[in-house]
Design an enzyme around this catalytic site. Structure first.
Site, PDB file in Angstrom:
ATOM      1  N   SER A 170       0.828  -1.204   0.000  1.00  0.00           N
ATOM      2  CA  SER A 170       0.000   0.000   0.000  1.00  0.00           C
ATOM      3  C   SER A 170       0.862   1.254   0.000  1.00  0.00           C
ATOM      4  O   SER A 170       0.537   2.239  -0.677  1.00  0.00           O
ATOM      5  CB  SER A 170      -0.935   0.001   1.208  1.00  0.00           C
ATOM      6  OG  SER A 170      -0.206  -0.047   2.423  1.00  0.00           O
TER       7      SER A 170
ATOM      8  N   ASP B 261       8.712  -3.480  -4.647  1.00  0.00           N
ATOM      9  CA  ASP B 261       7.329  -3.019  -4.598  1.00  0.00           C
ATOM     10  C   ASP B 261       7.083  -1.900  -5.599  1.00  0.00           C
ATOM     11  O   ASP B 261       6.090  -1.910  -6.337  1.00  0.00           O
ATOM     12  CB  ASP B 261       6.988  -2.523  -3.189  1.00  0.00           C
ATOM     13  CG  ASP B 261       7.235  -3.571  -2.120  1.00  0.00           C
ATOM     14  OD1 ASP B 261       7.373  -4.751  -2.471  1.00  0.00           O
ATOM     15  OD2 ASP B 261       7.277  -3.200  -0.932  1.00  0.00           O
TER      16      ASP B 261
ATOM     17  N   SER C  47       0.732  -5.500   9.896  1.00  0.00           N
ATOM     18  CA  SER C  47       2.162  -5.366  10.180  1.00  0.00           C
ATOM     19  C   SER C  47       2.645  -4.100   9.506  1.00  0.00           C
ATOM     20  O   SER C  47       2.876  -4.081   8.301  1.00  0.00           O
ATOM     21  CB  SER C  47       2.927  -6.580   9.658  1.00  0.00           C
ATOM     22  OG  SER C  47       4.309  -6.427   9.865  1.00  0.00           O
TER      23      SER C  47
ATOM     24  N   TYR D  83      11.482  -5.487   9.903  1.00  0.00           N
ATOM     25  CA  TYR D  83      11.966  -5.249   8.544  1.00  0.00           C
ATOM     26  C   TYR D  83      13.383  -4.682   8.514  1.00  0.00           C
ATOM     27  O   TYR D  83      14.297  -5.242   7.893  1.00  0.00           O
ATOM     28  CB  TYR D  83      11.002  -4.326   7.798  1.00  0.00           C
ATOM     29  CG  TYR D  83      11.310  -4.166   6.336  1.00  0.00           C
ATOM     30  CD1 TYR D  83      10.813  -5.060   5.389  1.00  0.00           C
ATOM     31  CD2 TYR D  83      12.139  -3.145   5.887  1.00  0.00           C
ATOM     32  CE1 TYR D  83      11.119  -4.929   4.047  1.00  0.00           C
ATOM     33  CE2 TYR D  83      12.446  -3.001   4.552  1.00  0.00           C
ATOM     34  CZ  TYR D  83      11.931  -3.898   3.636  1.00  0.00           C
ATOM     35  OH  TYR D  83      12.245  -3.764   2.305  1.00  0.00           O
TER      36      TYR D  83
END
Length: 499
Positions: free
Chosen positions: A153, A197, A243, A253
């Protein structure tokens, strides 16, 4: 190639075009209600699902994602002022913001604020262009990629912002440039992104997954999924465990990024190549750079794109990692890592930029992280090889599904980024007919992806609905369930929609 312009929603979406038409109409109407005029265009960037290749983009290794239909839309109109006004259709959760074109560069990464991602896209683009101010404009956002769901997102948000900002300001960068800028821009909110991404969001192609390489340069190769009877299908299933990379970064991460960065430094020293310019003068040093430098001058250096070369080199690196880190099976302390590199713990922290990406850990699991990175890269290469084989005798479901299952095992056991809910969804799906089930995205919650024969999609979805969602989330509405559990296919990447 610049970001394309779509003139029809059917050019963007292969399913549910009528519903998307209503969504766009609502966005335009809401924009006019807020700002008093209709938008000039809509910038659109999709989320992505990574089919295989988790947590290895920031190690420099290739990944295999595809763009999906859930996306971020930004309706835009220049306003002739020095103000950038940003609103969201979900105003209750995401209140409107108003910035000058000068103060929009200020980002407080310690504050979890939705508009920071908008600022990231804006600032990243302008810093790349060497500019400090731009045109004012009004913007209204609508996003359908679930936040914290592992479908990127934040990348969709940042990429859509860059498209919006560049068009208002008369900038026209290539897709490769936009993807590279967007990958770096998330560092402004303290996330050490690898680039997968953003590249999938910008460069996705309808009907194809992408084999994305990052070193020595960014390259995205479309790969058609193999034809079979029944057809291959993918189901995305959200654990509904959020998360947030920004919130959990120091122990999840970013910690994994730092562990692989330090692992690359120690592995280079173990292999005797740490003082070579390719390793010494690069920041950051990654496992991929270490591998390439170690094999520089080898007999098969001219065939670095061959599958067998990838397999041979990655297999050798797995052995080297076991030798380099095997004496510390339970992990390293900071002092032990620093000693291995002949530097102080403070200097090591500076070397991996802990001032920008702070981490918290008592022990650093370098062996397990390296084992995952090299073996996962092997799985990505083999996945592409199977897709492109064209061998009618291949059982694609078993061959590809086995690699996805192995990936999940490695994410759970070596990289430790799974969770009980992910494991449960994977078990339910496999028992119901999925050939391959794994987490997708950063993990620690978020989404799972399942390889399913087309004629078993309904069966697997029903099993997940009955055995996971009905049990854990009995109050979910039908619409909420549809957003959490859906079948998908490779979709189109970022584009403009002409109004």
């Amino acid at each position: 190639m610049a970001a394309p312009i779509a003139k029809s929603l059917s050019d963007i979406y292969s399913l549910n075009v009528d519903a998307q038409s209503q969504r766009y109409a609502h966005l335009v109407a809401k924009f006019a209600e807020i700002y008093g005029a209709k938008p000039e265009f809509v910038a659109r960037a999709p989320g992505r699902v990574n089919i295989i290749g988790e947590h290895i983009d920031y190690c420099g290794f290739p990944v295999f994602p595809m763009a999906i239909a859930p996306d971020t839309l930004i309706a835009v109109r220049a306003n002739g002022t020095d103000r950038v006004r940003v609103a969201n259709v979900n105003a209750e959760k995401y209140p409107a913001r108003d910035f000058s074109t000068a103060d929009i560069f200020a980002i407080d990464s310690t504050v979890h604020e939705w508009s920071n991602y908008f600022k990231c896209g804006y600032r990243g683009l302008f810093e790349h262009m060497g500019r400090t101010e731009g045109a004012g404009f009004d913007a209204l956002l609508d996003g359908t990629v679930p936040a914290g769901g592992g479908l990127s997102s934040s990348a969709a948000f940042v990429c859509a912002t860059q498209l919006a900002v560049q068009r208002v300001n008369g900038i026209d960068l290539s897709q490769t440039e936009l993807a590279s800028i967007a990958a770096g821009a998330e560092r402004y909110v303290g996330v050490n992104s690898g680039g997968m991404d953003q590249t999938a969001s910008i460069m996705g192609q309808q009907g194809s997954a992408l084999f994305i390489e990052f070193h020595p340069e960014l390259r995205a190769t479309p790969v058609k999924l193999p034809e079979s009877t029944p057809a291959l299908a993918f189901i995305i299933s959200n654990t509904l465990v959020v998360s947030d990379k920004h919130v959990t970064a120091p122990v999840c991460y970013n910690l994994r990024v730092v562990e692989t960065r330090i692992g690359a430094l120690i592995l280079a020293k173990h292999l005797g190549i740490a003082d070579r310019p390719a390793c010494k003068d690069v920041d950051p040093l990654t496992f991929k750079i270490v591998m390439d430098e170690y094999f520089t001058g080898s007999e098969n250096a001219s065939s670095v794109d061959s599958v067998q070369t990838w397999i041979d080199r990655l297999s050798a690196m797995l052995t080297a990692a076991d030798q380099a880190f095997g004496a510390h099976p339970t992990g390293y302390t900071r002092e032990e890592m620093a000693a291995a590199l002949d530097m102080s713990p403070a200097d090591l922290g500076a070397k991996v930029h802990e001032d920008l990406f702070p981490v918290r850990a008592d022990r650093f699991q370098l062996l397990q992280r390296a084992q995952h990175a090299f073996s996962e890269a092997l799985r990505v290469v083999r996945f592409r090889q199977i897709c492109e084989s064209g061998d009618a005798r291949t059982d694609y479901f078993s061959a590809l599904g086995d690699l996805m299952n192995q990936s999940q095992d490695s994410c759970r056991d070596l990289f430790e980024c799974s969770c009980a809910e992910i494991d449960e969804l994977c078990a339910i799906a496999r028992n119901a007919g999925s050939f391959g089930s794994r987490l997708t995205g950063a993990g620690w919650g978020g989404c799972t992806v399942h390889l399913v024969p087309q004629d078993k999609v309904k069966q697997v979805k029903q099993a997940l609905a009955d055995k996971y969602y009905a049990k854990r989330f009995p109050d979910l509405s039908a619409a909420q369930l549809d957003n959490a559990l859906f079948a998908t296919a490779p979709g189109r990447g970022a584009c403009y929609f002409a109004l």
